[in-house]
Design a protein around this motif. Structure first.
Motif, PDB file in Angstrom:
ATOM      1  N   ALA A 148       0.833  -1.211   0.000  1.00 17.08           N
ATOM      2  CA  ALA A 148       0.000   0.000   0.000  1.00 17.08           C
ATOM      3  C   ALA A 148       0.862   1.254   0.000  1.00 17.08           C
ATOM      4  O   ALA A 148       0.525   2.251  -0.663  1.00 17.08           O
ATOM      5  CB  ALA A 148      -0.921  -0.010   1.218  1.00 17.08           C
ATOM      6  N   ALA A 149       1.991   1.224   0.720  1.00 19.39           N
ATOM      7  CA  ALA A 149       2.892   2.377   0.727  1.00 19.39           C
ATOM      8  C   ALA A 149       3.489   2.612  -0.652  1.00 19.39           C
ATOM      9  O   ALA A 149       3.582   3.760  -1.117  1.00 19.39           O
ATOM     10  CB  ALA A 149       4.000   2.163   1.760  1.00 19.39           C
ATOM     11  N   ALA A 150       3.879   1.544  -1.321  1.00 15.08           N
ATOM     12  CA  ALA A 150       4.429   1.682  -2.671  1.00 15.08           C
ATOM     13  C   ALA A 150       3.381   2.245  -3.629  1.00 15.08           C
ATOM     14  O   ALA A 150       3.686   3.111  -4.467  1.00 15.08           O
ATOM     15  CB  ALA A 150       4.938   0.329  -3.169  1.00 15.08           C
ATOM     16  N   ALA A 151       2.146   1.779  -3.493  1.00 14.03           N
ATOM     17  CA  ALA A 151       1.073   2.278  -4.359  1.00 14.03           C
ATOM     18  C   ALA A 151       0.808   3.758  -4.100  1.00 14.03           C
ATOM     19  O   ALA A 151       0.568   4.537  -5.045  1.00 14.03           O
ATOM     20  CB  ALA A 151      -0.194   1.459  -4.133  1.00 14.03           C
ATOM     21  N   MET A 152       0.857   4.174  -2.856  1.00 17.22           N
ATOM     22  CA  MET A 152       0.609   5.575  -2.513  1.00 17.22           C
ATOM     23  C   MET A 152       1.701   6.475  -3.092  1.00 17.22           C
ATOM     24  O   MET A 152       1.408   7.533  -3.668  1.00 17.22           O
ATOM     25  CB  MET A 152       0.537   5.739  -0.998  1.00 17.22           C
ATOM     26  CG  MET A 152       0.287   7.161  -0.535  1.00 17.22           C
ATOM     27  SD  MET A 152       0.109   7.242   1.273  1.00 17.22           S
ATOM     28  CE  MET A 152      -0.087   9.009   1.503  1.00 17.22           C
ATOM     29  N   ILE A 153       2.948   6.072  -2.937  1.00 13.47           N
ATOM     30  CA  ILE A 153       4.035   6.910  -3.457  1.00 13.47           C
ATOM     31  C   ILE A 153       4.033   6.913  -4.979  1.00 13.47           C
ATOM     32  O   ILE A 153       4.297   7.942  -5.608  1.00 13.47           O
ATOM     33  CB  ILE A 153       5.384   6.440  -2.874  1.00 13.47           C
ATOM     34  CG1 ILE A 153       5.407   6.718  -1.358  1.00 13.47           C
ATOM     35  CG2 ILE A 153       6.559   7.136  -3.558  1.00 13.47           C
ATOM     36  CD1 ILE A 153       6.652   6.232  -0.650  1.00 13.47           C
ATOM     37  N   ARG A 154       3.678   5.786  -5.583  1.00 13.37           N
ATOM     38  CA  ARG A 154       3.550   5.759  -7.042  1.00 13.37           C
ATOM     39  C   ARG A 154       2.483   6.741  -7.510  1.00 13.37           C
ATOM     40  O   ARG A 154       2.684   7.501  -8.465  1.00 13.37           O
ATOM     41  CB  ARG A 154       3.207   4.354  -7.522  1.00 13.37           C
ATOM     42  CG  ARG A 154       3.008   4.262  -9.045  1.00 13.37           C
ATOM     43  CD  ARG A 154       2.593   2.869  -9.471  1.00 13.37           C
ATOM     44  NE  ARG A 154       3.650   1.896  -9.232  1.00 13.37           N
ATOM     45  CZ  ARG A 154       4.680   1.705 -10.043  1.00 13.37           C
ATOM     46  NH1 ARG A 154       4.796   2.435 -11.140  1.00 13.37           N
ATOM     47  NH2 ARG A 154       5.579   0.803  -9.762  1.00 13.37           N
ATOM     48  N   ALA A 155       1.340   6.751  -6.818  1.00 11.40           N
ATOM     49  CA  ALA A 155       0.235   7.617  -7.217  1.00 11.40           C
ATOM     50  C   ALA A 155       0.563   9.090  -7.016  1.00 11.40           C
ATOM     51  O   ALA A 155       0.173   9.935  -7.830  1.00 11.40           O
ATOM     52  CB  ALA A 155      -1.018   7.250  -6.429  1.00 11.40           C
ATOM     53  N   GLN A 156       1.298   9.422  -5.958  1.00 14.97           N
ATOM     54  CA  GLN A 156       1.526  10.824  -5.629  1.00 14.97           C
ATOM     55  C   GLN A 156       2.841  11.385  -6.156  1.00 14.97           C
ATOM     56  O   GLN A 156       2.944  12.585  -6.423  1.00 14.97           O
ATOM     57  CB  GLN A 156       1.451  11.022  -4.110  1.00 14.97           C
ATOM     58  CG  GLN A 156       0.074  10.713  -3.544  1.00 14.97           C
ATOM     59  CD  GLN A 156      -0.106  11.236  -2.126  1.00 14.97           C
ATOM     60  OE1 GLN A 156       0.544  12.184  -1.701  1.00 14.97           O
ATOM     61  NE2 GLN A 156      -1.010  10.609  -1.387  1.00 14.97           N
TER      62      GLN A 156
END
Length: 230
Positions: free
Chosen positions: A62-70
């Motif tokens: 989830a952290a990787a997905a958040m940083i990818r998105a932002q």
């Protein structure tokens, strides 16, 4: 702007590294198991925060997905999160005591590195910095002139030996990303019972590698004074 993630960046050494890198112009993400503590630290520093428990696959994903998105990419990953664990004499140490330390210090490093490598490959001059320790050095723990020889920390020390070896193996096999290990040395934080050098001195090795950009080496193990013997 260089985008940097620091695991366990909400306090102690990780917080000081985050502070220094924000000052150096990095867009810093503070990864913290306690989301509220991470947000408070980020607010104080002018950084970003992300909930990140290195022992949990779903949290890391989830952290990787958040940083990818932002952010869309990552330039520097600092695997700083670590625990001392329950200190026991080697002859009395149980497998579960060892496993608890390895889950964060070793398996957590692997879990986070694997999850974030795709984002690092989208970055500029990608770099992974793994926080190791002289307590994992065969040379230093046998040198009576060194503070490392004064402690018997079988679980923690062996986990940091593993961190160093993993770093060199990543460096040998992942040529498009730089991998280096840094030893802060005994630094006066809550982790050490506030014994040792200043946190500014302890942060020096990680900050140096993180700010080298394209000049960063790969496969090195250093402290703030230079090459660390193993």
């Amino acid at each position: 702007m260089t985008t940097t993630l620091i695991t366990g960046g909400n306090r102690g050494l990780g917080y000081e590294v985050a502070r220094r890198l924000v000052d150096a112009g990095h867009a810093v993400w503070i990864g913290a198991r306690d989301a509220s503590s991470g947000q408070e630290a980020a607010d104080r520093l002018g950084a970003h925060s992300v909930s990140l428990d290195v022992t949990d696959d779903a949290s890391v994903g989830a952290a990787a997905a958040m940083i990818r998105a932002q952010a869309g990419h990552l330039d520097v990953l600092i695997n700083n999160a670590g625990i001392l664990g329950e200190v026991a004499a080697p002859e009395d140490m149980t497998a579960d005591q060892l496993r608890e330390v390895y889950e964060t210090n070793v398996f957590g490093l692997v879990r986070v590195t694997r999850a974030f490598l795709p984002l690092l490959r989208q970055g500029t001059d990608p770099s992974v910095i793994n926080v190791t320790s002289g307590m994992g050095s065969f040379t230093l723990t046998h040198d009576p002139a060194r503070v490392e020889s004064q402690y018997t920390l079988a679980a923690y020390g062996s986990s940091k030996s593993a961190v160093t070896m993993l770093t060199t193996q990543y460096a040998k096999t992942v040529p498009d990303v730089r991998f280096n290990a840094v030893d802060p040395g005994q630094t006066a934080t809550a982790f050490t019972g506030h014994v040792g050098q200043s946190v500014t001195e302890g942060a020096e090795a990680a900050v140096r590698i993180a700010t080298l950009g394209p000049a960063a080496p790969t496969g090195t193990v250093t402290d703030r004074f230079g090459i660390l013997p193993w």
